[in-house]
Write an enzyme that holds these catalytic residues in place. Structure first.
Site, PDB file in Angstrom:
ATOM      1  N   SER A 262       0.840  -1.201   0.000  1.00 53.81           N
ATOM      2  CA  SER A 262       0.000   0.000   0.000  1.00 53.81           C
ATOM      3  C   SER A 262       0.868   1.241   0.000  1.00 53.81           C
ATOM      4  O   SER A 262       2.018   1.220   0.455  1.00 53.81           O
ATOM      5  CB  SER A 262      -0.888   0.022   1.243  1.00 53.81           C
ATOM      6  OG  SER A 262      -0.128   0.370   2.397  1.00 53.81           O
ATOM      7  N   ASP A 263       0.321   2.333  -0.528  1.00 51.81           N
ATOM      8  CA  ASP A 263       0.947   3.610  -0.244  1.00 51.81           C
ATOM      9  C   ASP A 263       0.703   3.910   1.226  1.00 51.81           C
ATOM     10  O   ASP A 263      -0.245   3.389   1.838  1.00 51.81           O
ATOM     11  CB  ASP A 263       0.379   4.707  -1.150  1.00 51.81           C
ATOM     12  CG  ASP A 263       1.371   5.838  -1.371  1.00 51.81           C
ATOM     13  OD1 ASP A 263       2.298   5.988  -0.548  1.00 51.81           O
ATOM     14  OD2 ASP A 263       1.224   6.571  -2.359  1.00 51.81           O
ATOM     15  N   TRP A 264       1.539   4.753   1.803  1.00 49.89           N
ATOM     16  CA  TRP A 264       1.524   4.952   3.253  1.00 49.89           C
ATOM     17  C   TRP A 264       0.238   5.651   3.673  1.00 49.89           C
ATOM     18  O   TRP A 264       0.014   6.818   3.354  1.00 49.89           O
ATOM     19  CB  TRP A 264       2.755   5.752   3.660  1.00 49.89           C
ATOM     20  CG  TRP A 264       3.963   4.920   3.966  1.00 49.89           C
ATOM     21  CD1 TRP A 264       4.699   4.983   5.112  1.00 49.89           C
ATOM     22  CD2 TRP A 264       4.590   3.917   3.159  1.00 49.89           C
ATOM     23  NE1 TRP A 264       5.739   4.077   5.063  1.00 49.89           N
ATOM     24  CE2 TRP A 264       5.690   3.400   3.879  1.00 49.89           C
ATOM     25  CE3 TRP A 264       4.316   3.372   1.900  1.00 49.89           C
ATOM     26  CZ2 TRP A 264       6.513   2.402   3.391  1.00 49.89           C
ATOM     27  CZ3 TRP A 264       5.139   2.377   1.391  1.00 49.89           C
ATOM     28  CH2 TRP A 264       6.213   1.893   2.139  1.00 49.89           C
ATOM     29  N   GLY A 265      -0.626   4.936   4.370  1.00 47.89           N
ATOM     30  CA  GLY A 265      -1.909   5.483   4.777  1.00 47.89           C
ATOM     31  C   GLY A 265      -3.002   5.252   3.764  1.00 47.89           C
ATOM     32  O   GLY A 265      -4.071   5.857   3.874  1.00 47.89           O
ATOM     33  N   GLY A 266      -2.782   4.378   2.797  1.00 49.82           N
ATOM     34  CA  GLY A 266      -3.750   4.167   1.727  1.00 49.82           C
ATOM     35  C   GLY A 266      -4.744   3.055   1.967  1.00 49.82           C
ATOM     36  O   GLY A 266      -5.519   2.716   1.080  1.00 49.82           O
TER      37      GLY A 266
END
Length: 731
Positions: A262-266
């Site tokens: 995942s992208d960070w916080g996605g």
């Protein structure tokens, strides 16, 4: 006596080792898949779940009990990020993590040189390997849809074919160093405003023809080992856990066998994270960059909630097995690979590579009266005006900000070449400090700066204005888009005022985006310099002085004004949306496809770039005139360097079909090649176009179709400068 005892001990040790069978997963001579299955068979459910989520800002767990190491990721696509604290975004203040800053990927794309893309990947891969990283979070291949996107500088331009050809060797280079490349952001992350939730609506045809090809090439040709999801939503599901994108297209249709991170916080939902194709969850409970929140990693969606769902029978254990298998596969391809090479860090070879890439990426946009090159012995006083001549441009921009071992500024490069006494600098304008998420004024008086620059220009023999954008918020920076296409800090006014007192003025722009140029017809020369990394000043001076002949080509179109761009033509619902939804109304007509089809003249065309020499095209021919959809067209022509300098040209081959059963772009890039020629030299150049690449995506059957009929092949030095055409028929 002692040596004899030593050898006896060694022999006894070898016998003990021989008597104890090494587990298959530790046997580096065994195939990766066999090792993966061996490790899986020895792991508990808890250990498998622990693989699937972060344990720190940039790492996730391995299996310590079995000697399987952690997975360590690092930004970014242009250099290896400094080490950060375990659970903070702030730097750890190490003294040995200052990297080589390579040029931004827009610059790499502008080289149109696949060999340099491989060199870039090898070099940055070696730096990541030296720092013992598992995954390099790059390259980025999101399509340049609007010149306002704050993150365009990280990507490879507006054309899916160019991005596809450039991304494959980059990935292969990185992974040759034993580090997994991570192609991002999958998919449709084409703006930063509302990136965390905006729901993108786009036709299947545009999705497959424009926005997915570079990702597909990364997977099927580059064999990339990891893919990062995007923040935005696509058809109502966040891209980091999107069933259509991750399960059906990426893993099923394309056969991707690596891991999705995942992208960070996605990540937003356990059920979707479990079932919709995500493998590793990173950065949850942060906004991706600046919020430091101390939530336990065990509370991540793919942590205890996932484990509880497995234990209660809510989630299929096969899903967990697949995630663990993919993560282990990457570990065995990288950290636990038997022949993993050693790395290098800030080596002379990396500096040389960075300089070469920067040289070949710089684009000469205009050169009236042969303003460039600037002779070393001609001018007594050279005025260099502009903040970007001295400002650091490796710092800022979001996650790609770098702690570089060194950075040669354009001002320093020019001084080293022309002499301190001949180069005089005036700031001219000033921005604030490089901050993420907000703008800060510089504190300097703009009028005073401008007047001082104009006074300097009056007394100079020649003026080099070095401006453009920087990596502050609302410019070329993650987390926010530009608010207009104009140059910031009243640079347009400054350029006009300088021109009033000294017409012998050239403009050098350092940016990752197109800018408006209301003064373009008033200046004799314009150069697009990008963000050039550690060797910026040296590479730029090489071009300015004529030591190196420019050969870069624009990887995206420069519109005259923002409204000429296809994404902006249809109003706010097309860009940036209504904060909930947006609709890509220009469909497949992105970039030059829009300009050429709608007959809108751009300021500078896609593929445009001048040289200090001249090139002639002649004798365009194809091997035959009729083809089946399984054949390949072989195109040949003669390219001649008709000038007085050695140089390189990039012939570009476009295709078009005027009478079609579906709407088509006027032209589409299908082949290119960078050709080096000595002054007066001619070469026979060959390009190939598979007939299958002429297909369009038919939404009615969800498949590619090669339409029979007549196609036109167009050979040119840019999309706006076609030199010759030839027709062919497809059965």
């Amino acid at each position: 006596m002692k040596s004899g005892i030593f050898y006896i001990v060694v022999l006894l040790s070898m016998q003990v080792i021989a008597q104890h069978k090494v587990p298959v997963y530790l046997d580096v001579t065994k195939p990766v898949e066999e090792r993966v299955e061996s490790a899986l068979s020895l792991m508990t459910t808890e250990e498998k779940v622990a693989l699937c989520h972060a344990q720190s800002k940039f790492s996730s767990k391995g299996v310590a009990r079995l000697g399987i190491p952690e997975v360590w990721s690092t930004d970014g696509p242009h250099g290896i990020r400094e080490e950060v604290l375990w659970d903070e975004w702030s730097g750890a203040q190490w003294t040995n993590d200052s990297c080589t800053a390579f040029p931004a990927l827009t610059c790499l794309a502008a080289t149109f040189n696949t060999d340099l893309s491989r060199l870039y990947g090898v070099s940055i891969g070696e730096e990541a390997r030296y720092r013992n990283k598992t995954i390099l979070l790059g390259p980025g291949v999101n399509i340049y849809r609007t010149p306002l996107n704050g993150r365009n500088f990280e990507y490879m331009g507006e054309d899916p074919y160019l991005a596809s050809r450039m991304v494959v060797p980059y990935i292969q280079g990185v992974q040759s160093a034993g580090v997994a490349a991570c192609v991002k952001h999958f998919a449709l992350n084409n703006q930063e405003v509302w990136r965390g939730h905006i729901n993108v609506n786009v036709s299947d045809r545009a999705l497959h023809e424009i926005y997915l090809p570079a990702f597909k090439a990364a997977v099927q040709e580059g064999n990339v080992w990891s893919v990062m999801g995007a923040y935005n939503q696509f058809r109502g599901e966040h891209c980091c856990h999107n069933d259509l994108l991750l399960n059906k297209i990426l893993k099923q249709d394309w056969g991707f066998d690596g891991l999705v991170i995942s992208d960070w916080g996605g990540v937003h939902n356990t059920d979707q994270a479990v079932n919709n194709g995500l493998d590793i969850e990173m950065g949850t409970y942060t906004n991706g960059l600046t919020t430091n929140s101390h939530f336990p990693y065990s509370s991540y969606y793919l942590a205890n909630p996932f484990l509880k769902g497995i234990e209660e029978g809510k989630y299929d254990t096969d899903v967990l097995e697949d995630k663990a298998r993919r993560i282990l596969r990457v570990i065995f391809r990288t950290t636990m690979r038997g022949d993993r090479p050693f790395g290098k860090f800030v080596s002379p070879e990396h500096s040389k590579a960075a300089r070469k890439i920067a040289q070949e990426g710089i684009v000469l946009l205009k050169n009236k009266g042969q303003f460039f090159p600037v002779p070393v012995d001609k001018y007594e006083k050279i005025a260099v005006i502009g903040e970007n001549a001295s400002r650091s441009l490796v710092i800022g921009g979001g996650s790609s900000s770098l702690k570089a071992a060194y950075e040669v500024s354009p001002l320093q490069g020019l001084k080293d070449k022309y002499g301190d006494e001949r180069i005089v600098h005036s700031l001219g304008y000033a921005s604030g400090p490089s901050l993420y998420g907000r703008e800060e004024p510089s504190g300097l008086d703009a009028d005073s700066l401008r007047m001082a620059a104009v006074e300097l220009a009056k007394s100079a023999d020649i003026v080099l204005f070095i401006g453009g954008l920087n990596k502050n918020h609302y410019q070329d920076c993650e987390g926010g888009d530009r608010r207009s296409m104009d140059l910031p800090f009243e640079q347009d006014k400054l350029i006009r005022d300088v021109l009033k007192v000294n017409k012998n003025t050239a403009v050098i722009l350092l940016s990752g985006n197109a800018v408006s140029m209301p003064w373009a017809d008033k200046v004799p020369a314009i150069m697009q310099g990008w963000y050039l990394g550690s060797e910026a000043g040296n590479a730029l001076t090489d071009i300015v002085s004529g030591d190196v002949n420019p050969s870069g080509k624009l990887p995206f179109s420069f519109p005259e004004k923002l409204e000429d761009n296809g994404a902006h033509f249809y109003g706010e619902l097309s860009y940036p949306g209504d904060s909930t939804d947006q609709f890509y109304k220009e469909d497949i007509l992105v970039g030059y496809r829009w300009f050429d089809t709608k007959k809108i003249k751009p300021l500078f065309s896609f593929g445009h770039g001048l040289s200090y020499t001249s090139f002639d095209y002649a004798g365009l021919s194809i091997d035959k005139t009729q083809y089946s959809d399984k054949e390949t067209v072989k195109v040949s022509f003669t390219l001649t360097n008709s000038g007085r300098s050695d140089g390189a040209e990039v012939p570009q081959l476009y295709t078009g079909k005027s009478k079609s059963e579906v709407s088509r772009a006027a032209k589409e890039l299908k082949a290119f090649k960078k050709v080096y020629l000595k002054a007066g030299e001619s070469k026979e150049v060959e390009l190939e176009v598979p007939i299958g690449s002429l297909a369009y995506y038919d939404e009615n059957i969800s498949d590619w179709v090669v339409e029979p009929g007549t196609y036109t092949l167009m050979l040119g030095s840019s999309s706006g400068d076609i030199k010759a055409k030839v027709n062919l028929k497809v059965e």
